[in-house]
Write a protein that holds these residues in place. Structure first.
Motif, PDB file in Angstrom:
ATOM      1  N   CYS A  23      41.447  59.026 -23.429  1.00  0.00           N
ATOM      2  CA  CYS A  23      41.807  58.587 -24.688  1.00  0.00           C
ATOM      3  C   CYS A  23      41.829  59.476 -25.517  1.00  0.00           C
ATOM      4  CB  CYS A  23      40.982  57.285 -25.115  1.00  0.00           C
ATOM      5  SG  CYS A  23      41.192  55.972 -23.833  1.00  0.00           S
ATOM      6  N   ASN A  24      40.483  60.541 -25.688  1.00  0.00           N
ATOM      7  CA  ASN A  24      40.226  61.360 -26.595  1.00  0.00           C
ATOM      8  C   ASN A  24      40.841  62.839 -26.193  1.00  0.00           C
ATOM      9  OD1 ASN A  24      39.143  59.201 -28.105  1.00  0.00           O
ATOM     10  ND2 ASN A  24      37.096  59.920 -27.418  1.00  0.00           N
ATOM     11  N   GLY A  25      41.273  62.830 -25.187  1.00  0.00           N
ATOM     12  CA  GLY A  25      41.849  64.411 -24.531  1.00  0.00           C
ATOM     13  C   GLY A  25      43.332  64.345 -24.343  1.00  0.00           C
ATOM     14  N   PHE A 186      38.216  47.073 -16.053  1.00  0.00           N
ATOM     15  CA  PHE A 186      38.631  47.939 -17.313  1.00  0.00           C
ATOM     16  C   PHE A 186      37.122  48.010 -17.885  1.00  0.00           C
ATOM     17  CE2 PHE A 186      43.139  46.036 -18.482  1.00  0.00           C
ATOM     18  CZ  PHE A 186      43.515  46.486 -17.045  1.00  0.00           C
ATOM     19  N   PRO A 187      37.120  49.308 -18.808  1.00  0.00           N
ATOM     20  CA  PRO A 187      35.743  49.341 -19.315  1.00  0.00           C
ATOM     21  C   PRO A 187      35.624  48.400 -20.509  1.00  0.00           C
ATOM     22  CG  PRO A 187      37.607  50.872 -20.279  1.00  0.00           C
ATOM     23  CD  PRO A 187      38.238  49.977 -19.098  1.00  0.00           C
ATOM     24  N   ARG A 188      34.386  48.153 -20.950  1.00  0.00           N
ATOM     25  CA  ARG A 188      33.880  47.146 -21.849  1.00  0.00           C
ATOM     26  C   ARG A 188      34.580  47.659 -23.136  1.00  0.00           C
ATOM     27  NH1 ARG A 188      27.864  48.090 -22.321  1.00  0.00           N
ATOM     28  NH2 ARG A 188      28.025  46.318 -23.903  1.00  0.00           N
ATOM     29  N   ARG A 189      35.141  46.527 -23.727  1.00  0.00           N
ATOM     30  CA  ARG A 189      35.690  46.890 -25.189  1.00  0.00           C
ATOM     31  C   ARG A 189      35.110  46.986 -26.296  1.00  0.00           C
ATOM     32  NH1 ARG A 189      40.264  42.607 -26.098  1.00  0.00           N
ATOM     33  NH2 ARG A 189      40.843  43.827 -27.697  1.00  0.00           N
ATOM     34  N   ASN A 190      33.451  46.721 -26.312  1.00  0.00           N
ATOM     35  CA  ASN A 190      32.777  46.682 -27.490  1.00  0.00           C
ATOM     36  C   ASN A 190      32.039  47.942 -27.715  1.00  0.00           C
ATOM     37  OD1 ASN A 190      31.142  45.931 -25.524  1.00  0.00           O
ATOM     38  ND2 ASN A 190      29.813  44.325 -26.600  1.00  0.00           N
ATOM     39  N   VAL A 191      32.305  48.903 -27.000  1.00  0.00           N
ATOM     40  CA  VAL A 191      31.634  50.087 -26.860  1.00  0.00           C
ATOM     41  C   VAL A 191      32.591  51.484 -27.589  1.00  0.00           C
ATOM     42  CG1 VAL A 191      31.114  52.022 -25.404  1.00  0.00           C
ATOM     43  CG2 VAL A 191      30.770  49.665 -24.640  1.00  0.00           C
ATOM     44  N   PRO A 192      31.616  51.892 -28.811  1.00  0.00           N
ATOM     45  CA  PRO A 192      32.535  52.952 -29.630  1.00  0.00           C
ATOM     46  C   PRO A 192      32.501  54.366 -28.766  1.00  0.00           C
ATOM     47  CG  PRO A 192      30.172  52.405 -30.581  1.00  0.00           C
ATOM     48  CD  PRO A 192      30.415  51.526 -29.409  1.00  0.00           C
ATOM     49  N   ILE A 193      33.511  55.019 -28.662  1.00  0.00           N
ATOM     50  CA  ILE A 193      33.782  56.191 -27.911  1.00  0.00           C
ATOM     51  C   ILE A 193      33.763  57.390 -28.942  1.00  0.00           C
ATOM     52  CG2 ILE A 193      35.025  57.512 -26.145  1.00  0.00           C
ATOM     53  CD1 ILE A 193      33.498  55.246 -24.908  1.00  0.00           C
ATOM     54  N   ALA A 194      33.095  58.315 -28.723  1.00  0.00           N
ATOM     55  CA  ALA A 194      33.108  59.380 -29.600  1.00  0.00           C
ATOM     56  C   ALA A 194      33.026  60.548 -28.788  1.00  0.00           C
ATOM     57  CB  ALA A 194      31.847  59.498 -30.754  1.00  0.00           C
ATOM     58  N   SER A 195      34.071  61.612 -28.762  1.00  0.00           N
ATOM     59  CA  SER A 195      34.236  62.897 -28.069  1.00  0.00           C
ATOM     60  C   SER A 195      33.660  64.044 -29.173  1.00  0.00           C
ATOM     61  CB  SER A 195      35.303  63.081 -27.211  1.00  0.00           C
ATOM     62  OG  SER A 195      35.601  62.278 -26.434  1.00  0.00           O
ATOM     63  N   CYS A 196      32.794  64.683 -28.881  1.00  0.00           N
ATOM     64  CA  CYS A 196      32.230  65.762 -29.837  1.00  0.00           C
ATOM     65  C   CYS A 196      32.476  66.928 -29.190  1.00  0.00           C
ATOM     66  CB  CYS A 196      30.703  65.514 -29.965  1.00  0.00           C
ATOM     67  SG  CYS A 196      30.246  64.164 -31.004  1.00  0.00           S
ATOM     68  N   ILE A 197      33.183  67.928 -29.912  1.00  0.00           N
ATOM     69  CA  ILE A 197      33.680  69.332 -29.440  1.00  0.00           C
ATOM     70  C   ILE A 197      32.655  70.363 -29.928  1.00  0.00           C
ATOM     71  CG2 ILE A 197      35.538  70.878 -29.357  1.00  0.00           C
ATOM     72  CD1 ILE A 197      37.366  68.420 -30.137  1.00  0.00           C
ATOM     73  N   GLY A 198      32.417  71.099 -29.040  1.00  0.00           N
ATOM     74  CA  GLY A 198      31.416  72.271 -29.646  1.00  0.00           C
ATOM     75  C   GLY A 198      32.051  73.382 -29.653  1.00  0.00           C
ATOM     76  N   PRO A 199      31.373  74.489 -30.393  1.00  0.00           N
ATOM     77  CA  PRO A 199      32.188  75.861 -30.555  1.00  0.00           C
ATOM     78  C   PRO A 199      32.487  76.447 -29.355  1.00  0.00           C
ATOM     79  CG  PRO A 199      29.804  75.869 -31.086  1.00  0.00           C
ATOM     80  CD  PRO A 199      29.936  74.409 -30.932  1.00  0.00           C
ATOM     81  N   PRO A 200      33.568  77.150 -29.216  1.00  0.00           N
ATOM     82  CA  PRO A 200      33.809  77.976 -27.844  1.00  0.00           C
ATOM     83  C   PRO A 200      32.871  78.881 -27.804  1.00  0.00           C
ATOM     84  CG  PRO A 200      35.245  78.508 -29.586  1.00  0.00           C
ATOM     85  CD  PRO A 200      34.654  77.424 -30.291  1.00  0.00           C
TER      86      PRO A 200
END
Length: 246
Positions: A23-25, A186-200
């Motif tokens: 979803c975030n990629g 299916f995954p639980r719906r009440n879970v916030p998903i945050a994908s954090c990107i680090g420096p290369p």
């Protein structure tokens, strides 16, 4: 800033259905826009890939386990038509790196899924040196991406871990899981998903890296992953979380 070419995006953890990666990629327009090079560089990369002038930009090559992608004709056709998901084989990875194309991958794979315990932050990376070797051979950067919330998407059977990890050696995802009460697959719906990107983490280009050089940059990547986790865990609602690197 996100590096827009010769970048290996390393998504952690796999979780069960890889919500952050998918979803975030793969299907996230904002992420793919960030990872896209300027128009002039796109044209150069497209020529390397053999695309005709004016062809749609193919973007980052996202890769998943071969036996998962090829498990049914229908799913394989969906992946082929989408043009977004390739099998994570050595041949595919090195071909895309030779083109200079960005690659997105989940290095923990099935082992990450097997390690999944609801609420625990775990990823399998301590022995994943093959990706580091390929990145060195092609002068790639390694960009760690950690998804907070992935560990909350499913409850799993946490026991018999050693025999389940043993099954992973044969490409068998040994995990039993339960997600949303109304639809456990299916995954639980009440879970916030945050994908954090680090420096290369930019690696040098070494045609024949020694085991010592591979180990050195592998350790540097683990440090970068840990730093990314520690930097963002508080703002993502997990100030006391500990990252377990297996």
């Amino acid at each position: 800033a996100v590096k827009t070419e010769r970048n290996l995006f390393m998504f952690h953890p796999h979780g069960i259905l890889s919500v952050g990666f998918v979803c975030n990629g793969v299907w996230n327009r904002a992420f793919n826009d960030l990872a896209s090079p300027p128009a002039q560089q796109k044209a150069i990369l497209a020529a390397r890939m053999g695309d005709p002038p004016g062809a749609p930009w193919r973007g980052t090559a996202f890769m998943i386990a071969q036996n998962l992608r090829e498990w049914s004709g229908f799913f394989k056709v969906l992946c082929d038509v989408s043009g977004r998901l390739e099998s994570a084989t050595r041949q595919n990875l090195t071909r895309r790196m030779a083109e200079g194309r960005n690659v997105g991958i989940i290095p923990g794979g099935f082992e990450d899924a097997t390690l999944h315990v609801q609420g625990r932050e775990r990823t399998a990376m301590s022995d994943r040196k093959g990706l580091i070797k390929y990145a060195l051979q092609h002068g790639y950067a390694l960009t760690p991406i950690y998804t907070f919330g992935e560990s909350e998407t499913y409850a799993t059977f946490p026991y018999l871990l050693k025999p389940r990890l043993w099954l992973n050696r044969f490409g068998i995802p040994a995990v039993a899981f339960f997600g949303a009460p109304w639809m456990p697959l299916f995954p639980r719906r009440n879970v916030p998903i945050a994908s954090c990107i680090g420096p290369p983490l930019q690696l040098p280009k070494l045609e024949k890296p020694t085991p010592e050089e591979v180990s050195k940059w592998h350790a540097a990547y683990l440090d970068a992953l840990q730093a990314l986790f520690d930097k963002h865990k508080g703002e993502c609602g997990k100030p006391d979380a500990k990252l377990e690197i297996w």
